[in-house]
Design a protein around this motif. Structure first.
Motif, PDB file in Angstrom:
ATOM      1  N   LEU A  78       0.816  -1.202   0.000  1.00 26.68           N
ATOM      2  CA  LEU A  78       0.000   0.000   0.000  1.00 26.68           C
ATOM      3  C   LEU A  78       0.855   1.261   0.000  1.00 26.68           C
ATOM      4  CD1 LEU A  78      -2.834  -1.034   2.480  1.00 26.68           C
ATOM      5  CD2 LEU A  78      -2.972  -0.864  -0.004  1.00 26.68           C
ATOM      6  N   GLU A  79       2.110   1.136   0.425  1.00 26.33           N
ATOM      7  CA  GLU A  79       3.046   2.258   0.355  1.00 26.33           C
ATOM      8  C   GLU A  79       3.611   2.431  -1.045  1.00 26.33           C
ATOM      9  OE1 GLU A  79       6.137   2.078   3.292  1.00 26.33           O
ATOM     10  OE2 GLU A  79       4.737   1.539   4.886  1.00 26.33           O
ATOM     11  N   GLY A  80       3.291   1.481  -1.931  1.00 24.21           N
ATOM     12  CA  GLY A  80       3.776   1.569  -3.302  1.00 24.21           C
ATOM     13  C   GLY A  80       5.139   0.932  -3.505  1.00 24.21           C
ATOM     14  N   LYS A  81       5.571   0.118  -2.549  1.00 25.16           N
ATOM     15  CA  LYS A  81       6.903  -0.479  -2.676  1.00 25.16           C
ATOM     16  C   LYS A  81       6.869  -1.699  -3.601  1.00 25.16           C
ATOM     17  CE  LYS A  81       8.859   1.313   1.547  1.00 25.16           C
ATOM     18  NZ  LYS A  81       9.617   1.060   2.776  1.00 25.16           N
ATOM     19  N   TRP A  82       7.989  -1.907  -4.294  1.00 25.87           N
ATOM     20  CA  TRP A  82       8.116  -3.030  -5.200  1.00 25.87           C
ATOM     21  C   TRP A  82       8.495  -4.281  -4.436  1.00 25.87           C
ATOM     22  CZ3 TRP A  82      11.676   0.229  -8.876  1.00 25.87           C
ATOM     23  CH2 TRP A  82      10.885   1.138  -9.572  1.00 25.87           C
ATOM     24  N   ILE A  83       8.364  -5.438  -5.112  1.00 25.36           N
ATOM     25  CA  ILE A  83       8.675  -6.728  -4.499  1.00 25.36           C
ATOM     26  C   ILE A  83      10.119  -6.745  -3.973  1.00 25.36           C
ATOM     27  CG2 ILE A  83       8.925  -9.206  -4.921  1.00 25.36           C
ATOM     28  CD1 ILE A  83       6.064  -8.305  -4.830  1.00 25.36           C
ATOM     29  N   LYS A  84      11.052  -6.225  -4.762  1.00 28.15           N
ATOM     30  CA  LYS A  84      12.461  -6.227  -4.358  1.00 28.15           C
ATOM     31  C   LYS A  84      12.674  -5.401  -3.093  1.00 28.15           C
ATOM     32  CE  LYS A  84      17.125  -5.345  -6.137  1.00 28.15           C
ATOM     33  NZ  LYS A  84      17.910  -4.888  -7.317  1.00 28.15           N
ATOM     34  N   GLU A  85      12.014  -4.248  -3.018  1.00 27.48           N
ATOM     35  CA  GLU A  85      12.154  -3.380  -1.841  1.00 27.48           C
ATOM     36  C   GLU A  85      11.562  -4.037  -0.600  1.00 27.48           C
ATOM     37  OE1 GLU A  85      11.924   1.148  -3.388  1.00 27.48           O
ATOM     38  OE2 GLU A  85      10.150  -0.072  -3.790  1.00 27.48           O
ATOM     39  N   ILE A  86      10.432  -4.705  -0.777  1.00 26.04           N
ATOM     40  CA  ILE A  86       9.799  -5.390   0.357  1.00 26.04           C
ATOM     41  C   ILE A  86      10.691  -6.528   0.843  1.00 26.04           C
ATOM     42  CG2 ILE A  86       7.799  -6.773   1.073  1.00 26.04           C
ATOM     43  CD1 ILE A  86       6.131  -5.167  -0.936  1.00 26.04           C
ATOM     44  N   ALA A  87      11.277  -7.248  -0.104  1.00 27.47           N
ATOM     45  CA  ALA A  87      12.174  -8.355   0.257  1.00 27.47           C
ATOM     46  C   ALA A  87      13.356  -7.858   1.080  1.00 27.47           C
ATOM     47  CB  ALA A  87      12.656  -9.065  -1.006  1.00 27.47           C
ATOM     48  N   ASN A 116      13.782  -8.715   4.876  1.00 28.83           N
ATOM     49  CA  ASN A 116      14.820  -9.756   4.845  1.00 28.83           C
ATOM     50  C   ASN A 116      14.252 -11.101   4.378  1.00 28.83           C
ATOM     51  OD1 ASN A 116      17.451 -10.748   5.126  1.00 28.83           O
ATOM     52  ND2 ASN A 116      17.116 -11.377   7.252  1.00 28.83           N
ATOM     53  N   LEU A 117      13.536 -11.043   3.258  1.00 32.30           N
ATOM     54  CA  LEU A 117      12.926 -12.235   2.682  1.00 32.30           C
ATOM     55  C   LEU A 117      13.405 -12.425   1.246  1.00 32.30           C
ATOM     56  CD1 LEU A 117       9.225 -11.661   3.827  1.00 32.30           C
ATOM     57  CD2 LEU A 117      10.842 -13.295   4.826  1.00 32.30           C
ATOM     58  N   LYS A 118      13.224 -13.620   0.724  1.00 35.36           N
ATOM     59  CA  LYS A 118      13.546 -13.881  -0.672  1.00 35.36           C
ATOM     60  C   LYS A 118      12.475 -13.252  -1.557  1.00 35.36           C
ATOM     61  CE  LYS A 118      15.878 -18.320   0.120  1.00 35.36           C
ATOM     62  NZ  LYS A 118      15.845 -19.773  -0.168  1.00 35.36           N
ATOM     63  N   LEU A 119      12.892 -12.924  -2.799  1.00 38.53           N
ATOM     64  CA  LEU A 119      11.931 -12.347  -3.743  1.00 38.53           C
ATOM     65  C   LEU A 119      10.753 -13.290  -3.976  1.00 38.53           C
ATOM     66  CD1 LEU A 119      14.337 -10.821  -6.428  1.00 38.53           C
ATOM     67  CD2 LEU A 119      12.910  -9.564  -4.825  1.00 38.53           C
ATOM     68  N   THR A 120      11.058 -14.569  -4.116  1.00 37.77           N
ATOM     69  CA  THR A 120       9.991 -15.547  -4.369  1.00 37.77           C
ATOM     70  C   THR A 120       9.027 -15.646  -3.192  1.00 37.77           C
ATOM     71  OG1 THR A 120      11.495 -17.277  -3.578  1.00 37.77           O
ATOM     72  CG2 THR A 120      11.352 -16.947  -5.960  1.00 37.77           C
ATOM     73  N   THR A 121       9.563 -15.475  -1.984  1.00 45.47           N
ATOM     74  CA  THR A 121       8.706 -15.532  -0.787  1.00 45.47           C
ATOM     75  C   THR A 121       7.744 -14.355  -0.769  1.00 45.47           C
ATOM     76  OG1 THR A 121      10.464 -16.631   0.470  1.00 45.47           O
ATOM     77  CG2 THR A 121       8.680 -15.615   1.727  1.00 45.47           C
ATOM     78  N   VAL A 122       8.265 -13.166  -1.080  1.00 39.82           N
ATOM     79  CA  VAL A 122       7.412 -11.978  -1.106  1.00 39.82           C
ATOM     80  C   VAL A 122       6.358 -12.107  -2.204  1.00 39.82           C
ATOM     81  CG1 VAL A 122       7.339  -9.477  -1.440  1.00 39.82           C
ATOM     82  CG2 VAL A 122       9.224 -10.508  -0.158  1.00 39.82           C
ATOM     83  N   SER A 123       6.770 -12.636  -3.349  1.00 42.63           N
ATOM     84  CA  SER A 123       5.812 -12.838  -4.445  1.00 42.63           C
ATOM     85  C   SER A 123       4.691 -13.779  -4.025  1.00 42.63           C
ATOM     86  CB  SER A 123       6.534 -13.393  -5.679  1.00 42.63           C
ATOM     87  OG  SER A 123       7.433 -12.454  -6.209  1.00 42.63           O
ATOM     88  N   THR A 124       5.057 -14.805  -3.262  1.00 43.76           N
ATOM     89  CA  THR A 124       4.056 -15.750  -2.769  1.00 43.76           C
ATOM     90  C   THR A 124       3.093 -15.066  -1.814  1.00 43.76           C
ATOM     91  OG1 THR A 124       5.575 -17.624  -2.984  1.00 43.76           O
ATOM     92  CG2 THR A 124       3.699 -17.901  -1.505  1.00 43.76           C
TER      93      THR A 124
END
Length: 210
Positions: free
Chosen positions: A165-174, A178-186
């Motif tokens: 909701l803050e507009g952050k991308w998957i990479k930034e959230i990861a 401290n998570l993997k990109l695939t985990t955040v995507s899931t």
């Protein structure tokens, strides 16, 4: 070299916004409109704009409907609503209508600068105050839902939801969590499934209803 359309009837404000854009994008193509219909005419003349900075109270404007009308002409355009009105009353409605950001004219110049860069980079801009309202609205109304309503999100999914909701991308959230990109995507996929939405805008609308 972004093309920017500033729809603002106060000349000083319009030129101040143009200066901010030019400072960061010296080769930008900027056009000014002092009424909503004038802005529409500029777009209809063939001006392909990447960003529209839109005064909520522009003469000839149509409140939230302005966003849909502009996006009907150029679906990929990003819209930053810039207003002297209270964001508590209007931000959610404009974001739900499809705006990419909502900013008060009382904001300091560095925040205006940040909002423009945020929206141009493809992110959604909201102040911390609006982000907090979105989160509180969701947290306060998730209890007592029927079986036909979206399932409750896990604590980690709530964290990812807030950052989306803050507009952050998957990479930034990861990176932040401290998570993997695939985990955040899931997590994002699960959130969309539980909230029964297919995109971020619908997610805003859904959260706003809670």
């Amino acid at each position: 070299m972004p093309a920017v359309l500033i729809i603002e009837d106060h000349e000083i404000v319009a030129y101040s916004l143009a200066t901010i854009v030019e400072d960061h994008f010296p080769d930008s193509n900027i056009k000014l409109a002092s009424t909503f219909l004038q802005g529409i005419d500029i777009i209809n003349s063939g001006f392909l704009t990447e960003l529209i900075i839109l005064d909520m109270e522009i003469p000839g404007g149509e409140s939230y409907a302005m966003v849909g009308r502009l996006k009907a002409l150029q679906p990929e355009v990003k819209i930053l609503v810039y207003t002297g009105h209270d964001e508590d009353k209007h931000a959610f409605s404009f974001l739900s209508a499809g705006a990419n950001g909502f900013l008060s004219k009382n904001s300091p110049m560095d925040q205006v600068d940040f909002a423009i860069k945020q929206v141009l980079s493809g992110k959604t801009y909201m102040t911390e105050r609006v982000q907090q309202q979105v989160a509180e609205s969701f947290f306060n109304k998730t209890a007592g839902r029927t079986s036909t309503e979206p399932a409750t999100l896990s604590p980690r999914e709530m964290e990812v939801l807030d950052l989306l909701l803050e507009g952050k991308w998957i990479k930034e959230i990861a990176l932040e969590l401290n998570l993997k990109l695939t985990t955040v995507s899931t997590y994002k996929t699960r959130i969309f499934e539980k909230m029964k939405v297919s995109n971020i805008i619908d997610l805003y609308k859904k959260v706003r209803l809670y």
